[in-house]
Design a protein around this motif. Sequence first.
Motif, PDB file in Angstrom:
ATOM      1  N   VAL A 158      33.686  15.480  93.075  1.00 32.47           N
ATOM      2  CA  VAL A 158      33.368  14.266  92.305  1.00 32.47           C
ATOM      3  C   VAL A 158      34.381  14.076  91.188  1.00 32.47           C
ATOM      4  CG1 VAL A 158      31.652  13.140  90.841  1.00 32.47           C
ATOM      5  CG2 VAL A 158      30.912  14.428  92.857  1.00 32.47           C
ATOM      6  N   ALA A 159      34.701  15.173  90.484  1.00 33.51           N
ATOM      7  CA  ALA A 159      35.669  15.100  89.387  1.00 33.51           C
ATOM      8  C   ALA A 159      37.037  14.665  89.894  1.00 33.51           C
ATOM      9  CB  ALA A 159      35.775  16.460  88.690  1.00 33.51           C
ATOM     10  N   ARG A 160      37.427  15.183  91.046  1.00 28.51           N
ATOM     11  CA  ARG A 160      38.742  14.871  91.616  1.00 28.51           C
ATOM     12  C   ARG A 160      38.861  13.371  91.886  1.00 28.51           C
ATOM     13  NH1 ARG A 160      38.318  18.346  95.592  1.00 28.51           N
ATOM     14  NH2 ARG A 160      38.956  20.098  94.261  1.00 28.51           N
ATOM     15  N   GLU A 161      37.830  12.795  92.473  1.00 31.38           N
ATOM     16  CA  GLU A 161      37.861  11.363  92.766  1.00 31.38           C
ATOM     17  C   GLU A 161      37.882  10.546  91.476  1.00 31.38           C
ATOM     18  OE1 GLU A 161      35.359   7.975  95.238  1.00 31.38           O
ATOM     19  OE2 GLU A 161      34.311   9.549  94.140  1.00 31.38           O
ATOM     20  N   HIS A 162      37.095  10.967  90.492  1.00 28.63           N
ATOM     21  CA  HIS A 162      36.996  10.208  89.246  1.00 28.63           C
ATOM     22  C   HIS A 162      38.309  10.253  88.461  1.00 28.63           C
ATOM     23  CE1 HIS A 162      34.848   8.243  85.969  1.00 28.63           C
ATOM     24  NE2 HIS A 162      35.441   9.080  85.134  1.00 28.63           N
ATOM     25  N   VAL A 163      38.896  11.411  88.336  1.00 29.64           N
ATOM     26  CA  VAL A 163      40.152  11.533  87.594  1.00 29.64           C
ATOM     27  C   VAL A 163      41.256  10.741  88.299  1.00 29.64           C
ATOM     28  CG1 VAL A 163      41.952  13.132  86.830  1.00 29.64           C
ATOM     29  CG2 VAL A 163      39.534  13.727  86.533  1.00 29.64           C
ATOM     30  N   ALA A 164      41.293  10.802  89.636  1.00 25.24           N
ATOM     31  CA  ALA A 164      42.301  10.043  90.382  1.00 25.24           C
ATOM     32  C   ALA A 164      42.165   8.548  90.096  1.00 25.24           C
ATOM     33  CB  ALA A 164      42.167  10.321  91.877  1.00 25.24           C
ATOM     34  N   LYS A 165      40.925   8.055  90.061  1.00 25.79           N
ATOM     35  CA  LYS A 165      40.699   6.640  89.767  1.00 25.79           C
ATOM     36  C   LYS A 165      41.126   6.297  88.345  1.00 25.79           C
ATOM     37  CE  LYS A 165      36.339   6.643  90.957  1.00 25.79           C
ATOM     38  NZ  LYS A 165      34.952   6.244  91.303  1.00 25.79           N
ATOM     39  N   CYS A 166      40.792   7.159  87.397  1.00 20.57           N
ATOM     40  CA  CYS A 166      41.134   6.907  85.991  1.00 20.57           C
ATOM     41  C   CYS A 166      42.642   6.885  85.774  1.00 20.57           C
ATOM     42  CB  CYS A 166      40.493   7.958  85.088  1.00 20.57           C
ATOM     43  SG  CYS A 166      38.699   7.802  84.897  1.00 20.57           S
TER      44      CYS A 166
END
Length: 451
Positions: free
Chosen positions: A323-331
């Motif tokens: 979840v963190a990986r997807e969120h940071v990539a989006k940010c």
Amino acid sequence: MLGLVYNRAAQTHGPDRNPVIVIPGILGSRLKDPADGRLVWGAFDHDYIRPNDPEGARLIALPMGEGRLRDSVSRLEVDGSLDTVDVSIFYLPLRLGAYVNILQTLGVGGYRDEQFAEAGTVDYGTDHYTCFQFAYDWRRDNVESAHALLDFIAEKRREVQAHYERDYGIVDADVKFDIVAHSMGGLLTRYALRYGHADLPEDGSLPELTWAGAEHVERVILVGTPNAGSVEALTQLRRGAELPFFWPDYPPALLGTMPSIYQLLPRPRHGVYRDAETGAWIDRIYEASYWEERGWGLFDPEEDKVLSWLLPEASGRAERLAVAREHVAKCLARAEQFHAALDRPAARPEGMSLHLFTADSRKTDAAVSIDHENGDVRVATTHVGDGTVLRSSALMDERLDGDWGPRLRSPIDWSGVMFIFSNHIGLTKSEAFSDNVLYLLLEQPGRVVSD
């Protein structure tokens, strides 16, 4: 003394004088939990919401999940701008000035804001109202906030038009606003002016630069805006935010949920990031894999407890990291695109002026050294600024080391720049700031409105 200088201008009201919108920076708006009415950000008494326990962390963080960043639903509501911070030490109440300095300056000019007039924070008098505070959720993507600003301008424009029709008999008046934006507030202002309600395209390209948001704006005053970012954004995403005085620290995993902080990162092309071992410049700052390799923010192993608070439904660390990986990539992708949209050179539209107030009297972090093994971030060089924002960042100075010249080269078409000997927050306390802002708003020649 300023009252003597601007007294007559302050008492001269009418359609020829633009209403003012004040836009605070990050942390500059109160956030409230509508479930119980408690302030999550903006009051620190014995019962305040703490970021270092599960419930408080989940409230303050921006929820993470699949889909676009704007699809993230937070239960918090914006509860007005933060003119002062309410604090309690040993149950004794205190009030710390926040944006009250800007409001006091505008009060000298005869501007009255309805939000704070009732609270008595600033004596605005009784006969004028044309100062509005734009409050927004500073955790979210700045493009979202820019669109909210445009909706706010449209709403207030209708209100002012009704006032002009009632008091002056002017129907459908051509109302324009002046804007005073502090720190990050200047970034969302610049996007709103350049692109209107256009979003950043999902394919990574840039929207058409139309200046659609400048239609109803005449003067824009940016104060301490990090137009090229601030090193402090990276150090806080790495180590957390150590707020001044006795406020609680905000852990890096919590800050790592907030898209706006990534959008405050400095540009790699400005030579900000350097490998501690080789001295080579690093250009991977927008890559989520680089953050995971360094163990920054949401990827910090020591932050897994906080991450488990934020994602209580996750079955284990592997699922939390996904979840963190997807969120940071989006940010990071959003930040890179947002930066490119703001960095595009463009001349100001006719009839709009753009002024900068910044400082160059404090030692300010300019570049960092990054340890390849443990991800440690250390300040490598400093330069002049306001202690938070470099002079070169505020100016958006593009004179890189290998392509330097004596004249400023910036994609921002400044109408004027004023340097104040102060720090980031103290800029607005300066008499030089107050004097020059009031001149721009009250006495600088502009358009003439007639019926």
